[in-house]
Write an enzyme that holds these catalytic residues in place. Structure first.
Site, PDB file in Angstrom:
ATOM      1  N   GLU A  24      11.648   4.597  -0.775  1.00  0.00           N
ATOM      2  CA  GLU A  24      10.890   4.384  -2.004  1.00  0.00           C
ATOM      3  C   GLU A  24      11.604   4.994  -3.214  1.00  0.00           C
ATOM      4  OE1 GLU A  24       6.418   4.570   0.036  1.00  0.00           O
ATOM      5  OE2 GLU A  24       7.323   6.362  -0.873  1.00  0.00           O
ATOM      6  N   THR A 102       4.483   3.629  -2.122  1.00  0.00           N
ATOM      7  CA  THR A 102       3.790   2.436  -1.657  1.00  0.00           C
ATOM      8  C   THR A 102       2.416   2.814  -1.149  1.00  0.00           C
ATOM      9  OG1 THR A 102       4.752   2.695   0.551  1.00  0.00           O
ATOM     10  CG2 THR A 102       5.952   1.309  -1.050  1.00  0.00           C
ATOM     11  N   ASP A 211       0.422  -3.486   1.901  1.00  0.00           N
ATOM     12  CA  ASP A 211      -0.472  -4.096   2.888  1.00  0.00           C
ATOM     13  C   ASP A 211      -1.860  -4.155   2.305  1.00  0.00           C
ATOM     14  OD1 ASP A 211      -2.027  -1.515   4.215  1.00  0.00           O
ATOM     15  OD2 ASP A 211       0.052  -1.038   3.610  1.00  0.00           O
TER      16      ASP A 211
END
Length: 523
Positions: A24, A102, A211
C-alpha cells in the site's frame, strides 16, 4: 488546511501517512519521490520504516508499520498501528496524521471496488465490553478532522471507518457496524486515532475499497484480487491530497498575508479608536469635572452672596464707626495740638532755666576756684612763715662775746623772751588760720562732690524723661534737636569749669538741685 479537533487551529506544514502494508505504501513513496530515512528516524527495536521528502511545499513522511520477521509478513492490526503512530509523533511531531490504506466497503453505504473514502469518524467494532462505561470505551469513537473542501475537490466519498483485528467479522461485529452506520471496515484507523488524540494531533483516514463487506464473495478472495487496483487508486488519490493541501497552504499563505494586512489596518484603526476613546474619556472626565465645578461654583456663589450681604452690613457698621472715629480723631487732634504747644512751651522754659542755672553755677564755680587758689596761696605763705618761726625758735642767735652789764643783760633776755612769745603767738594764730582754711577747703571740696553727685542724679532723671519724650513721636525730632544743642553747650561749659567731665542735657527737674549747689558754693 487547518487542523481541527481539541487542538488550536494551525496551518499544516508537515504530514505523516501511517500505512500498514508495504504494497500500500510503495506506490505513494514512488509517486512523491520519497527516500528512506538514513540514519533511521525511528531506531530499533522499533519495527517501523520511515520515508521522507518534500512535495509542493509540504514535509511529507510515510511510516510503514514494518515487517514481521518471524512470519515474513507485514505488521497489520491495531497494535502495530498504534506503536507506529506513537513513534512517528515523537520522531516528526507532524501537523497532520493520515491513516492511508485499503479497506472493505459497504454496498449499502454506496461503496464499490476502487472507491476512495475519507473518514468522518473512527471506532472499534470488535471490542465488546458489556459493562457500564467500558462499553463506550471499547467502541472508542473519535471524530475525524473535517475535510469538506478536500472531498469536494477530489470527488471522494465519506463515512465512518470501523477497525478490528480480524479480516473477517462476526455477526455481532456486523450488528455494531450497521448500528453506527459504518461505510468502511479495516484494521488500523481507530488505534491511530486514539494515539493522535493523545498527542492532540488532527487526523483523518483515506481508504481505498478492496472488497465489499456486505457482498456475496469471500472477503479474503476479493481483497487479494483487488489489492493492486486499490493501491493504484491510492497512488492516484494520495498525491492529489498532498497537492490539495499544498494549494490550501498557498491560499492560506495568501490569506495570511491578506489577514496580516487587515490585522495591521485593524491595529491602526484600533490604535486610532483607543486614542479617540482616550480623548472621549478625557472629554467625559472634563465634562464631569466642569459639571462638578459648576455645581461647586453655584454653591460658592450662594455662599459668596450671603457673605457679601454680611459684609455689606458690616461695612455699614464700619462706616458708622469710621465717622465716629473721624469725629474722635478731630477731637484728639485738637487735644494733641494743644498738648504739643503746652509741651513745647514747657520744654523751652525748662531749657531756658537750665541754661541760666548752668551759667550761674559756672560763675560761682569760677569764683570758688579763685577763692580756693587765693586760699592756697595764703596757706603757702603762712606755712612758709611758720617754718621760718619754727626755725628761729629752734635756732636762737648766739650771745654776744662781751658781756653787758648785768642790768643790760637782764633786759636783753626779757626782750628775747618777749619776742619769742610774740612769735609763738603769731605762729599759733597762723596755724589756726591755716587749719580754718583747710577746713574751709574741705567743706568746699565736699560741696563740689555733692554737686557732682546731684548732677549725675539729674542726668539719670534727664535720661528717663528723654525716654518718655521719645514716645511722643510728633515731638521727637524737635526734642532731640533741642536736647542735643543743650547737651553740647553743657558739655562745653562743664568741661571748662568742673573737675569731672560729663555730658548732661539740662531739663526742668535739675533746677532745684542746681540752686542748692549754687547756694552751697556761694556760702
Amino acid at each position: 488546511m487547518y487542523a481541527d479537533g481539541d487542538a488550536e487551529q494551525q496551518p499544516i506544514k508537515s504530514v505523516v501517512f501511517i500505512i500498514a502494508m508495504q504494497a500500500e505504501a510503495a506506490p505513494l513513496i514512488a509517486a512523491l519521490g520519497l527516500k528512506q530515512d538514513s540514519p533511521p528516524r525511528i531506531p530499533p527495536p522499533g519495527p517501523c520504516v520511515t520515508y521522507s521528502g518534500s512535495h509542493a511545499g509540504l514535509d511529507v513522511h510515510v511510516v510503514w508499520s514494518g515487517h514481521d520477521n518471524e512470519h515474513n509478513v507485514d505488521l497489520i492490526g491495531t497494535v502495530p498501528a498504534s506503536l507506529a503512530t506513537y513513534l512517528a509523533c515523537q520522531a516528526f511531531n507532524p501537523d497532520l496524521i493520515i491513516s492511508a490504506g485499503t479497506a472493505g466497503g459497504f454496498k449499502a453505504r454506496g461503496a464499490a471496488i476502487g472507491d476512495v473514502f475519507v473518514s468522518t469518524g473512527k471506532m472499534h467494532h470488535d471490542r465488546r465490553i458489556p459493562l457500564p462505561g467500558f462499553d463506550k470505551q471499547g467502541l472508542g469513537y473519535v471524530e475525524s478532522t473535517p475535510t469538506p473542501q478536500l472531498r469536494a475537490a477530489l470527488g471522494l466519498k465519506a463515512g465512518i471507518v470501523t477497525s478490528g483485528n480480524s479480516l473477517d467479522y462476526t455477526e455481532q461485529d456486523m450488528q455494531i457496524m450497521n448500528k453506527h452506520g459504518a461505510a468502511v471496515k479495516e484494521m488500523e484507523a481507530a488505534a491511530i486515532a486514539w494515539v493522535a488524540q493523545m498527542f492532540r494531533k488532527p487526523m483523518f483516514c483515506v481508504k481505498a475499497v478492496t472488497d465489499i463487506v456486505d457482498g456475496d464473495r469471500a472477503t479474503q478472495e476479493e481483497f487479494l484480487e483487488n489489492l493492486n487496483a486499490a493501491a493504484a487508486a491510492l497512488q492516484q488519490t494520495l498525491p492529489k491530497i498532498s497537492d490539495a493541501q499544498a494549494a490550501e497552504i498557498r491560499a492560506l499563505k495568501a490569506g495570511q498575508a491578506s489577514q496580516a494586512a487587515e490585522i495591521k489596518a485593524l491595529k491602526a484603526d484600533n490604535a486610532a479608536l483607543k486614542a479617540d476613546n482616550a480623548a472621549a474619556a478625557g472629554l467625559a472626565a472634563l465634562i464631569t469635572k466642569l459639571r462638578a465645578d459648576q455645581a461647586a461654583m453655584g454653591a460658592t456663589n450662594a455662599s459668596q452672596a450671603a457673605t457679601i450681604g454680611s459684609l455689606t452690613a458690616e461695612l455699614g457698621t464700619l462706616n458708622g464707626q469710621l465717622r465716629s472715629a473721624l469725629f474722635d480723631a478731630g477731637k484728639y487732634q485738637a487735644a494733641y495740638e494743644a498738648f504739643k504747644d503746652l509741651a513745647l512751651s514747657k520744654h523751652e522754659a525748662a531749657v531756658k532755666e537750665c541754661e541760666e542755672a548752668i551759667e550761674k553755677w559756672a560763675v560761682h564755680a569760677e569764683q570758688l576756684e579763685q577763692q580756693a587758689a587765693q586760699a592756697a596761696r595764703e596757706n603757702a605763705a603762712l606755712r612758709k612763715r611758720c617754718k621760718e618761726l619754727t626755725f628761729r625758735l629752734s635756732n636762737p642767735p648766739p650771745p654776744p662775746k662781751q658781756q653787758p652789764p648785768p642790768q643790760q643783760q637782764h633786759g636783753s633776755v626779757d626782750n628775747v623772751l618777749g619776742k619769742s612769745e610774740a612769735l609763738l603767738a603769731d605762729y599759733n594764730q597762723l596755724r589756726e588760720r591755716l587749719q580754718r582754711r583747710d577746713a574751709t577747703i574741705s567743706r568746699r571740696n565736699a560741696t563740689i562732690s555733692q554737686c557732682n553727685a546731684n548732677i549725675n542724679e539729674c542726668s539719670a532723671i534727664i535720661r528717663t524723661q528723654r525716654a518718655e519724650l521719645h514716645t511722643l513721636r510728633p515731638l521727637q525730632q524737635l526734642a532731640r534737636g533741642n536736647g542735643a544743642a543743650v547737651a553740647a553747650e553743657a558739655v562745653m561749659r562743664l568741661s571748662a569749669h568742673t573737675r569731672r567731665k560729663g555730658s548732661v542735657p539740662w531739663v526742668q527737674p535739675c533746677k532745684s538741685r542746681l540752686s542748692v549747689c549754687t547756694k552751697a558754693a556761694t556760702g
